[in-house]
Design a protein around this motif. Structure first.
Motif, PDB file in Angstrom:
ATOM      1  N   ASP A 187       0.868  -1.178   0.000  1.00 53.17           N
ATOM      2  CA  ASP A 187       0.000   0.000   0.000  1.00 53.17           C
ATOM      3  C   ASP A 187       0.905   1.229   0.000  1.00 53.17           C
ATOM      4  O   ASP A 187       1.588   1.517   0.978  1.00 53.17           O
ATOM      5  CB  ASP A 187      -0.886  -0.063   1.258  1.00 53.17           C
ATOM      6  CG  ASP A 187      -1.874   1.081   1.348  1.00 53.17           C
ATOM      7  OD1 ASP A 187      -1.741   2.059   0.591  1.00 53.17           O
ATOM      8  OD2 ASP A 187      -2.777   0.999   2.202  1.00 53.17           O
ATOM      9  N   TYR A 190       0.882   7.032   0.092  1.00 57.28           N
ATOM     10  CA  TYR A 190       1.521   8.298   0.473  1.00 57.28           C
ATOM     11  C   TYR A 190       2.845   8.508  -0.256  1.00 57.28           C
ATOM     12  O   TYR A 190       3.668   9.334   0.154  1.00 57.28           O
ATOM     13  CB  TYR A 190       1.731   8.354   1.993  1.00 57.28           C
ATOM     14  CG  TYR A 190       0.440   8.265   2.767  1.00 57.28           C
ATOM     15  CD1 TYR A 190      -0.415   9.360   2.835  1.00 57.28           C
ATOM     16  CD2 TYR A 190       0.033   7.087   3.378  1.00 57.28           C
ATOM     17  CE1 TYR A 190      -1.627   9.279   3.507  1.00 57.28           C
ATOM     18  CE2 TYR A 190      -1.172   6.994   4.048  1.00 57.28           C
ATOM     19  CZ  TYR A 190      -1.996   8.103   4.111  1.00 57.28           C
ATOM     20  OH  TYR A 190      -3.198   8.025   4.775  1.00 57.28           O
ATOM     21  N   SER A 223      -6.497   9.819  -3.406  1.00 58.85           N
ATOM     22  CA  SER A 223      -7.222  10.604  -2.404  1.00 58.85           C
ATOM     23  C   SER A 223      -6.357  11.714  -1.822  1.00 58.85           C
ATOM     24  O   SER A 223      -6.802  12.853  -1.674  1.00 58.85           O
ATOM     25  CB  SER A 223      -7.675   9.699  -1.257  1.00 58.85           C
ATOM     26  OG  SER A 223      -8.659   8.798  -1.673  1.00 58.85           O
ATOM     27  N   ARG A 232     -13.388   8.641  -4.818  1.00 55.48           N
ATOM     28  CA  ARG A 232     -13.064   7.214  -4.658  1.00 55.48           C
ATOM     29  C   ARG A 232     -12.277   6.725  -5.885  1.00 55.48           C
ATOM     30  O   ARG A 232     -12.783   5.987  -6.738  1.00 55.48           O
ATOM     31  CB  ARG A 232     -14.319   6.350  -4.448  1.00 55.48           C
ATOM     32  CG  ARG A 232     -15.302   6.861  -3.417  1.00 55.48           C
ATOM     33  CD  ARG A 232     -14.662   7.206  -2.076  1.00 55.48           C
ATOM     34  NE  ARG A 232     -14.012   6.066  -1.451  1.00 55.48           N
ATOM     35  CZ  ARG A 232     -12.780   6.123  -0.960  1.00 55.48           C
ATOM     36  NH1 ARG A 232     -12.054   7.224  -1.011  1.00 55.48           N
ATOM     37  NH2 ARG A 232     -12.246   5.063  -0.415  1.00 55.48           N
TER      38      ARG A 232
HETATM   39  C1  LIG Z   1      -2.557   3.387   4.466  1.00 53.93           C
HETATM   40  C2  LIG Z   1      -3.853   3.696   3.836  1.00 53.93           C
HETATM   41  N1  LIG Z   1      -4.314   2.901   2.870  1.00 53.93           N
HETATM   42  C3  LIG Z   1      -5.488   3.144   2.264  1.00 53.93           C
HETATM   43  C4  LIG Z   1      -6.254   4.231   2.624  1.00 53.93           C
HETATM   44  C5  LIG Z   1      -7.580   4.413   1.937  1.00 53.93           C
HETATM   45  O1  LIG Z   1      -7.610   5.502   1.104  1.00 53.93           O
HETATM   46  P1  LIG Z   1      -8.743   5.656   0.013  1.00 53.93           P
HETATM   47  O2  LIG Z   1      -9.787   4.634   0.271  1.00 53.93           O
HETATM   48  O3  LIG Z   1      -9.230   7.038   0.132  1.00 53.93           O
HETATM   49  O4  LIG Z   1      -8.072   5.404  -1.306  1.00 53.93           O
HETATM   50  C6  LIG Z   1      -5.813   5.097   3.613  1.00 53.93           C
HETATM   51  C7  LIG Z   1      -6.632   6.246   4.011  1.00 53.93           C
HETATM   52  O5  LIG Z   1      -6.386   6.967   4.912  1.00 53.93           O
HETATM   53  C8  LIG Z   1      -4.582   4.825   4.232  1.00 53.93           C
HETATM   54  O6  LIG Z   1      -4.102   5.610   5.195  1.00 53.93           O
END
Ligand SMILES: Cc1ncc(COP(=O)(O)O)c(C=O)c1O
Length: 364
Positions: A187, A190, A223, A232
């Motif tokens: 993931d 960031y 996001s 989304r």
């Molecule tokens: C580590 C991490 N993964 C995924 C997400 C999900 O983000 P989104 O559903 O907005 O793409 C977040 C949201 O804060 C996050 O901090």
């Protein structure tokens, strides 16, 4: 099923929010990472231009969207060889995080490894599938011959800690996972917010994966980089066969990104200027916040990238939450991210410039 899921922890923060709201100058809410700046014009224009959408969108995304993701990986992430067939849009990344174990066919007896201080949805996703979540930061902890581990989540830069995993660390996890036939899902939402690091490598980087994307998935979200949380708009990319398996189920299940959002996502991935502007906004807020918190005696751990500061006063996190709430500042207790976070708090930089500037006064 709800009995297997953890209680929604944010309810426990409500009394502290009430205290913070009573501050004469109002609350500074740094507890959640929800963007506060405008959605960029390129996204809004693309969305509007695509709003006549009578037909069903493609679950796999438009060819233009998949090409834009491959080009973005080449331009921004040092991944030149991503096959657009191995790209799949997701309805934000949280749904993919929460459903990936299920989509991969995991169930009882299977183990999903995730970071010790982690975004809670990795744990939730394992539970939804009936698999067992296992917090662990290193492969040594897990040991060899773990044929029950089917999925390993990485999160770099991390929510909540802001820690970045380097090429060597990532490569070691990939080798270990491949040796036991586990999938690695990284993931990286960031990745565009690096501060005190030279680079934020992707799991698909050739130095990490040896040039093969087999068994690897990079998960991304626009996001935060593009203030698009309300749209989304995320995607998963990597191993063409794995993505094909996800695609097949998602087609049957109707898990498709709306066509206007596909157009907006394509547009933001082709524009680096608004991302750089947003990064500078966060850089300014972060530097005000660093000064304010260090001036007030906090220690900042990790926090080399991402949207959060990971802070401690070497006391239980709820004491820190209470101390800050009395000063009108609401933060998230580290305990929300696992027992290992029990002496930290997480402060989101998704606050306005005025609130960031006001922090020093509040904490002084
Ligand atoms: C580590 C991490 N993964 C995924 C997400 C999900 O983000 P989104 O559903 O907005 O793409 C977040 C949201 O804060 C996050 O901090």
């Amino acid at each position: 099923m709800s009995r297997q899921l953890p209680d929604f922890p944010w309810d426990r923060l409500a009394p502290y929010a009430a205290v913070a709201r009573r501050h004469p100058d109002g609350i500074i809410d740094a507890s959640i990472g929800t963007p506060v700046d405008p959605t960029p014009a390129c996204a809004r224009e693309a969305l509007a231009a695509a709003c006549d959408a009578p037909g069903y969108p493609a679950t796999h995304g438009t060819p233009a969207l998949r090409r834009a993701v491959a080009d973005w990986f080449a331009r921004r992430r040092g991944v030149a060889d991503l096959d657009p067939a191995g790209v799949l849009p997701t309805i934000g990344s949280k749904e993919l995080v929460a459903w990936l174990p299920t989509l991969l066919g995991l169930g009882p007896g299977d183990v999903v490894v995730h970071p010790e201080r982690a975004y809670p949805s990795y744990d939730v996703g394992a539970r939804i599938a009936g698999a067992r979540p296992l917090p662990a930061d290193g492969t040594v902890q897990l040991g060899p011959g773990r044929d029950d581990v089917r999925l390993v989540w990485l999160n770099s830069p991390s929510n909540p800690t802001g820690r970045v995993l380097g090429v060597d660390h990532l490569a070691k996890v990939v080798r270990w996972a491949r040796s036991i036939g586990a999938v690695v899902a990284s993931d990286e939402c960031y990745a565009e917010l690096g501060w005190d690091v030279e680079e934020v490598p992707s799991i698909l980087d050739p130095r990490v994966c040896g040039g093969s994307h087999a068994g690897l998935l990079a998960v991304y979200s626009t996001s935060k980089q593009s203030n698009l949380a309300g749209y989304r708009a995320g995607f998963v990319a990597g191993d063409v066969d794995l993505v094909g398996r996800l695609l097949e189920i998602r087609k049957h299940a109707g898990m498709m990104m709306p066509a206007p959002v596909q157009a907006a996502l394509t547009a933001v991935l082709g524009d680096d200027v608004h991302v750089a502007e947003q990064r500078e906004r966060y850089r300014g807020r972060r530097s005000s916040a660093v000064k304010a918190f260090t001036g007030a005696g906090f220690r900042i751990d990790d926090s080399e990238a991402g949207l959060y500061l990971w802070l401690t006063r070497d006391e239980p996190c709820w004491d820190t939450v209470a101390w800050l709430a009395e000063r009108g500042v609401l933060v998230a207790p580290g305990e929300f991210y696992g027992v290992a976070g029990g002496r930290h708090v997480r402060v989101a930089m998704s606050i306005t410039d005025d609130d960031a500037a006001a922090l020093a006064q509040r904490l002084g």
